[in-house]
Design an enzyme around this catalytic site. Structure first.
Site, PDB file in Angstrom:
ATOM      1  N   CYS A 141     -41.957  29.698  24.605  1.00  0.00           N
ATOM      2  CA  CYS A 141     -42.400  29.127  23.321  1.00  0.00           C
ATOM      3  C   CYS A 141     -41.531  29.615  22.174  1.00  0.00           C
ATOM      4  CB  CYS A 141     -43.863  29.450  23.030  1.00  0.00           C
ATOM      5  SG  CYS A 141     -44.988  28.711  24.186  1.00  0.00           S
ATOM      6  N   LYS A 162     -54.567  39.027  24.513  1.00  0.00           N
ATOM      7  CA  LYS A 162     -53.360  39.825  24.741  1.00  0.00           C
ATOM      8  C   LYS A 162     -53.682  41.317  24.657  1.00  0.00           C
ATOM      9  CE  LYS A 162     -50.243  36.286  23.363  1.00  0.00           C
ATOM     10  NZ  LYS A 162     -49.451  35.622  24.396  1.00  0.00           N
ATOM     11  N   GLN A 172     -48.045  40.270  19.748  1.00  0.00           N
ATOM     12  CA  GLN A 172     -47.425  41.181  20.724  1.00  0.00           C
ATOM     13  C   GLN A 172     -47.412  42.624  20.231  1.00  0.00           C
ATOM     14  OE1 GLN A 172     -46.670  40.315  23.700  1.00  0.00           O
ATOM     15  NE2 GLN A 172     -46.753  38.077  23.479  1.00  0.00           N
ATOM     16  N   ASP A 189     -47.328  38.062  12.406  1.00  0.00           N
ATOM     17  CA  ASP A 189     -47.843  37.606  13.687  1.00  0.00           C
ATOM     18  C   ASP A 189     -47.874  38.834  14.599  1.00  0.00           C
ATOM     19  OD1 ASP A 189     -48.046  36.841  16.315  1.00  0.00           O
ATOM     20  OD2 ASP A 189     -46.543  35.255  16.204  1.00  0.00           O
ATOM     21  N   HIS A 240     -42.235  32.806  17.635  1.00  0.00           N
ATOM     22  CA  HIS A 240     -42.944  31.966  18.600  1.00  0.00           C
ATOM     23  C   HIS A 240     -43.175  30.619  17.916  1.00  0.00           C
ATOM     24  CE1 HIS A 240     -46.478  30.685  20.965  1.00  0.00           C
ATOM     25  NE2 HIS A 240     -46.109  31.553  21.877  1.00  0.00           N
TER      26      HIS A 240
HETATM   27  N1  PMP Z   1     -47.115  34.763  18.609  1.00  0.00           N
HETATM   28  C1  PMP Z   1     -46.549  35.465  19.586  1.00  0.00           C
HETATM   29  C2  PMP Z   1     -45.461  36.440  19.251  1.00  0.00           C
HETATM   30  C3  PMP Z   1     -46.990  35.287  20.900  1.00  0.00           C
HETATM   31  O1  PMP Z   1     -46.422  35.989  21.883  1.00  0.00           O
HETATM   32  C4  PMP Z   1     -48.026  34.371  21.159  1.00  0.00           C
HETATM   33  C5  PMP Z   1     -48.521  34.126  22.575  1.00  0.00           C
HETATM   34  N2  PMP Z   1     -47.533  33.968  23.522  1.00  0.00           N
HETATM   35  C6  PMP Z   1     -48.575  33.674  20.101  1.00  0.00           C
HETATM   36  C7  PMP Z   1     -48.115  33.903  18.843  1.00  0.00           C
HETATM   37  C8  PMP Z   1     -49.675  32.676  20.289  1.00  0.00           C
HETATM   38  O2  PMP Z   1     -50.833  33.305  20.728  1.00  0.00           O
HETATM   39  P1  PMP Z   1     -52.090  32.446  21.187  1.00  0.00           P
HETATM   40  O3  PMP Z   1     -51.566  31.445  22.169  1.00  0.00           O
HETATM   41  O4  PMP Z   1     -53.009  33.444  21.804  1.00  0.00           O
HETATM   42  O5  PMP Z   1     -52.649  31.798  19.974  1.00  0.00           O
END
Ligand code: PMP
Length: 407
Positions: free
Chosen positions: A363, A225, A202, A199, A122
């Protein structure tokens, strides 16, 4: 077995209609819906336990402090961390990764040192490192993905050099659904004496995470999430590593003493929590974790796995379809393109049928480039979704396809 009918009663939004159609919410990888308990907790806190925490001598402040610190212990138990002070509350995964990128680079990296990330990251696990690359001259090495959307471990092994200082990769891909072999990734890094940041945005909602068993140095996730509120997340860090790192932000809470000559920083975890913390959000997150615990993360994982299996089998009956991410170990994420129909068109038409999916680059633009596409349609499942909803979704896709058939 999960009692889905009962679960639906806990999530009032699931019973909504959009454009007079029953809502089918398949955008759980972007954010999850919240059970009543979580929303009630926020309301209850504001009505009954609201006072700024820490340092307050009065009753309400102490009650709010205790609730916040109990929430920290709930997260500690959820991740099986050794100590509660290894749990840092952040604004989310993004802030947790930025914290490590900034503090770790300051403390442990010199120009020319390297961080290993992957092609499926991401943006929140790419851009913070690029910012540090521009500030400090560190370099990024990237693990490529295979045809099936897995990380190439062979290449990963070969990316290590004398200058490798950190590995920072996704536990689960938000686009491909791939559950990465993180234990192996960590073991390999440790053979080179390199710490690892995962990270887990997910991962935590869908699989059991035990940071001691993983032996991971840093782990990040977002409350929203995992059925919790927006605006709060978690950075887990091993005590010995967090002790080594400088604060990320300065302000109240994170100090022991301040004079104009010198400031002594507070102990863990407060050193990394400058300013008034989100003590309402933390307790709501704890409520969400209790909800997940009551259902059982293993039961959730098994149910969602069956949803994914069913959805994958059904979507493959549609021709032509391109599925992105076919790793044997996947969480409930299905990214695809319907022939050459643009992902936005598919998403917009499904929306008018009441079906919420996400479209675009998710993203993860470098991953889109590797896949050779501009974007995909992504359906992502949670434990409250059903096979009947998947049937509605498949019927919706067939309708979209028929709309684009030459007459
Ligand atoms: N890493 C991953 C794999 C994600 O899916 C996301 C959210 N789409 C994020 C980081 C960022 O999370 P947040 O916007 O809640 O900080």
């Amino acid at each position: 077995m999960l009692d889905i009918e009962r679960i639906w009663k806990d999530f009032p939004i699931l019973g909504h209609t959009v454009y007079d159609k029953p809502l089918v919410y398949f955008d759980n990888a972007a954010t999850t819906q919240k059970p009543k308990e979580v929303v009630e907790k926020i309301r209850d806190n504001y009505y009954n336990v609201n006072a700024n925490i820490h340092r307050g001598v009065h009753f309400l402040s102490q009650a709010a402090t205790e609730a916040h610190e109990e929430a920290r212990r709930e997260v500690q138990r959820f991740l099986n961390a050794r100590h509660a002070h290894e749990i840092i509350f952040t604004r989310g995964t993004t802030e947790a990764i930025n914290l490590i990128a900034s503090s770790f680079t300051d403390a442990c990296m010199s120009p020319g040192d390297e961080v290993i990330i992957s092609e499926m990251e991401h943006h929140s696990n790419i851009v913070p490192w690029q910012i540090q690359a521009a500030r400090k001259g560190i370099a990024l090495k990237v693990i490529p993905i295979t045809e099936k959307g897995e990380l190439s471990l062979e290449t990963y092994r070969n990316l290590f050099s004398e200058r490798t200082r950190l590995v920072s990769v996704a536990h689960v891909s938000n686009v491909l659904g791939t559950i990465n072999p993180v234990k192996e990734i960590i073991e390999i890094a440790h053979q080179h004496n390199v710490p690892v940041l995962l990270d887990g945005a997910q991962a935590v909602p869908h699989t059991k995470v035990d940071v001691q068993d993983l032996d991971v140095e840093f782990y990040a996730f977002s409350a929203h999430k995992i059925y919790g509120p927006t605006g709060i997340g978690v950075l887990y860090g091993k005590e010995e590593w967090l002790d080594k790192l400088p604060p990320y932000q300065g302000g109240g809470e994170m100090i022991a003493t301040v004079t104009f000559g010198k400031t002594v920083f507070n102990e863990l975890p407060f050193k990394f929590e400058a300013g008034t913390p989100d003590y309402i959000g933390s307790t709501a997150l704890a409520e969400a974790l209790r909800y997940v615990n009551r259902l059982g993360i293993e039961e959730i994982a098994a149910y969602e796995h069956e949803l994914l299996r069913y959805a994958t089998e059904r979507i493959k009956t549609i021709h032509p379809i391109r599925i992105f991410g076919e790793a044997p170990h996947k969480s409930g994420v299905l990214s695809f393109l319907l022939g050459d129909i643009h992902h936005y068109d598919t998403g917009m038409l499904l929306d008018h049928m009441g079906i919420a999916v996400r479209t675009g680059h998710h993203c993860a633009q470098p991953l889109m480039k590797a896949l050779g596409v501009e974007g995909t349609v992504r359906a992502s499942f949670a434990f409250y979704n059903t096979k009947a909803e998947i049937d509605t979704f498949i019927a919706g896709l067939e309708r979209v396809q028929s709309m684009f058939k030459p007459k």
